[in-house]
Structure formats: structure tokens, C-alpha cells
Design an enzyme around this catalytic site. Structure first.
Site, mmCIF file in Angstrom:
data_model
loop_
_atom_site.group_PDB
_atom_site.id
_atom_site.type_symbol
_atom_site.label_atom_id
_atom_site.label_comp_id
_atom_site.label_asym_id
_atom_site.label_seq_id
_atom_site.Cartn_x
_atom_site.Cartn_y
_atom_site.Cartn_z
ATOM 1 C CE1 TYR A 23 -3.855 -2.263 0.228
ATOM 2 C CE2 TYR A 23 -2.672 -3.311 2.029
ATOM 3 C CZ TYR A 23 -3.698 -3.313 1.106
ATOM 4 O OH TYR A 23 -4.572 -4.366 1.062
ATOM 5 C CG HIS A 100 -9.676 -1.922 -5.579
ATOM 6 N ND1 HIS A 100 -10.179 -2.254 -4.339
ATOM 7 C CD2 HIS A 100 -10.668 -2.142 -6.471
ATOM 8 C CE1 HIS A 100 -11.414 -2.677 -4.482
ATOM 9 N NE2 HIS A 100 -11.744 -2.612 -5.765
HETATM 10 O O1 CA2 Z 1 -5.887 -1.921 -2.822
HETATM 11 C C1 CA2 Z 1 -6.882 -1.461 -2.234
HETATM 12 O O2 CA2 Z 1 -7.149 -0.272 -2.212
HETATM 13 C C2 CA2 Z 1 -7.802 -2.421 -1.479
HETATM 14 O O3 CA2 Z 1 -9.154 -1.996 -1.648
HETATM 15 C C3 CA2 Z 1 -7.421 -2.374 -0.012
HETATM 16 C C4 CA2 Z 1 -8.133 -3.395 0.847
HETATM 17 C C5 CA2 Z 1 -8.045 -4.787 0.278
HETATM 18 O O4 CA2 Z 1 -8.924 -5.648 0.998
HETATM 19 C C6 CA2 Z 1 -8.411 -4.816 -1.174
HETATM 20 O O5 CA2 Z 1 -8.093 -6.073 -1.660
HETATM 21 C C7 CA2 Z 1 -7.665 -3.816 -2.014
HETATM 22 C C8 CA2 Z 1 -7.556 -3.454 2.243
HETATM 23 C C9 CA2 Z 1 -7.383 -2.136 2.917
HETATM 24 C C10 CA2 Z 1 -6.561 -2.371 4.129
HETATM 25 O O6 CA2 Z 1 -5.977 -1.167 4.507
HETATM 26 C C11 CA2 Z 1 -4.736 -1.222 5.023
HETATM 27 C C12 CA2 Z 1 -4.261 -0.053 5.524
HETATM 28 C C13 CA2 Z 1 -3.009 -0.015 6.036
HETATM 29 C C14 CA2 Z 1 -2.235 -1.111 6.024
HETATM 30 C C15 CA2 Z 1 -2.716 -2.278 5.531
HETATM 31 C C16 CA2 Z 1 -3.987 -2.343 5.020
#
Ligand code: CA2
Length: 146
Positions: A23, A100
Site C-alpha cells: 500500500y 483500489h
Molecule cells: O488496494 C486497495 O485499495 C484495497 O481496496 C485495499 C483493501 C483490500 O482488501 C483490497 O483487496 C484492495 C484493504 C485495505 C486495508 O488497509 C490497510 C491499511 C493499512 C495497512 C494495511 C492495510
């Protein structure tokens, strides 16, 4: 001025603090600043929000049915399991951009099939957090075409 609701789903409040390999280091506050800059350049009024709660996101979509010109949404993990969120998006009459940060198709199979994608106008994935302004520009184009 057209009002764009920018919705961010569960866990995105922690953006920039965990899993930087997937991310990146950009925080959600940075994303808000990027989005507001793009909105000003493009003449779009933005309402930027994040919630970890499915029902709150759905209530905001209901409000936008009457007031919003478009919805830009990163549904995060709800993308893959929330029929109620899907049903709410179906009710929205304007353009919807699903965004995303990561390329969900390059990841584990559980992230491949967003339930939202068949009802949104377009999907943008894999540009990193810096891609949010691209999604806002896509929204501007969709509003012009509408
Ligand atoms: O890539 C993206 O924007 C996602 O929507 C993010 C989601 C994930 O479930 C999708 O597959 C793709 C997860 C968001 C989790 O947010 C985090 C924030 C900080 C660190 C790790 C995860």
C-alpha cells in the site's frame, strides 16, 4: 458545483502505517490532500470520508442518492463480501468509480472478484495511493459525458 462523495472503507484509516510493500507510505490524510487538490483543479467539490463500518458507508451512499453527482469508492475488504453495499451502490443514479490502491488481480485469489465491479461505471486499480487524483479526473470525464 458537482458534489463528489469520496468513500474509503475498512482499515484505510491505517494507510501508510502497515504493509508498505502493498500500500506504500502515503497516509489517508495525504490522500485527502491529493484529492482536494485534484478537486480544486478540476472544479469538483469533494466530500472525503472513511469508515470501518459497513452500515455507515451505506448511510452515506443513501444521502448521496439525493445530493451527490458521483461516488468514488474504495470499498476495501467489503468489495469481496458485502451484498448490502452492492445493493446501496445499485440505487445510486450517477457515475461510480471503484478504486483500489493495489492491483487486486495480482494478489491472492480472495481479492480477485469484487462484488461491486459489475454495477459501477469504471474500476481503477494498481496505481498506488497516488492514483486517487486519476480517479477524480475519470469522474470529471464521466460527469461531462453524462
Ligand atoms: O488496494 C486497495 O485499495 C484495497 O481496496 C485495499 C483493501 C483490500 O482488501 C483490497 O483487496 C484492495 C484493504 C485495505 C486495508 O488497509 C490497510 C491499511 C493499512 C495497512 C494495511 C492495510
Amino acid at each position: 458545483m458537482s458534489k463528489i462523495l469520496v468513500l474509503n472503507g475498512p482499515n484505510l484509516n491505517l494507510l501508510g502505517t502497515r504493509e508498505p510493500a502493498v500500500y506504500g507510505h502515503t497516509t489517508l490524510d495525504d490522500v485527502r490532500t491529493l484529492c482536494e487538490g485534484a478537486g480544486q483543479r478540476l472544479g469538483l467539490a469533494l466530500d472525503f470520508r472513511q469508515s470501518n463500518h459497513e452500515g455507515v458507508l451505506i448511510d452515506w451512499i443513501h444521502e448521496a442518492i439525493d445530493e451527490g453527482a458521483g461516488i468514488l469508492i474504495n470499498p476495501a475488504g467489503l468489495s469481496f463480501r458485502s451484498i448490502p453495499l452492492l445493493d446501496a451502490l445499485k440505487m445510486f443514479p450517477g457515475p461510480i468509480v471503484e478504486f483500489h490502491i493495489s492491483n487486486i488481480h495480482k494478489r491472492e485469489p480472495i481479492y480477485h472478484r469484487s462484488l461491486m465491479s459489475p454495477v459501477v461505471t469504471t474500476v481503477i486499480a494498481g496505481l498506488g495511493a497516488g492514483g486517487y487524483p486519476v480517479a477524480i479526473d475519470a469522474m470529471r470525464r464521466l460527469l461531462i459525458a453524462a
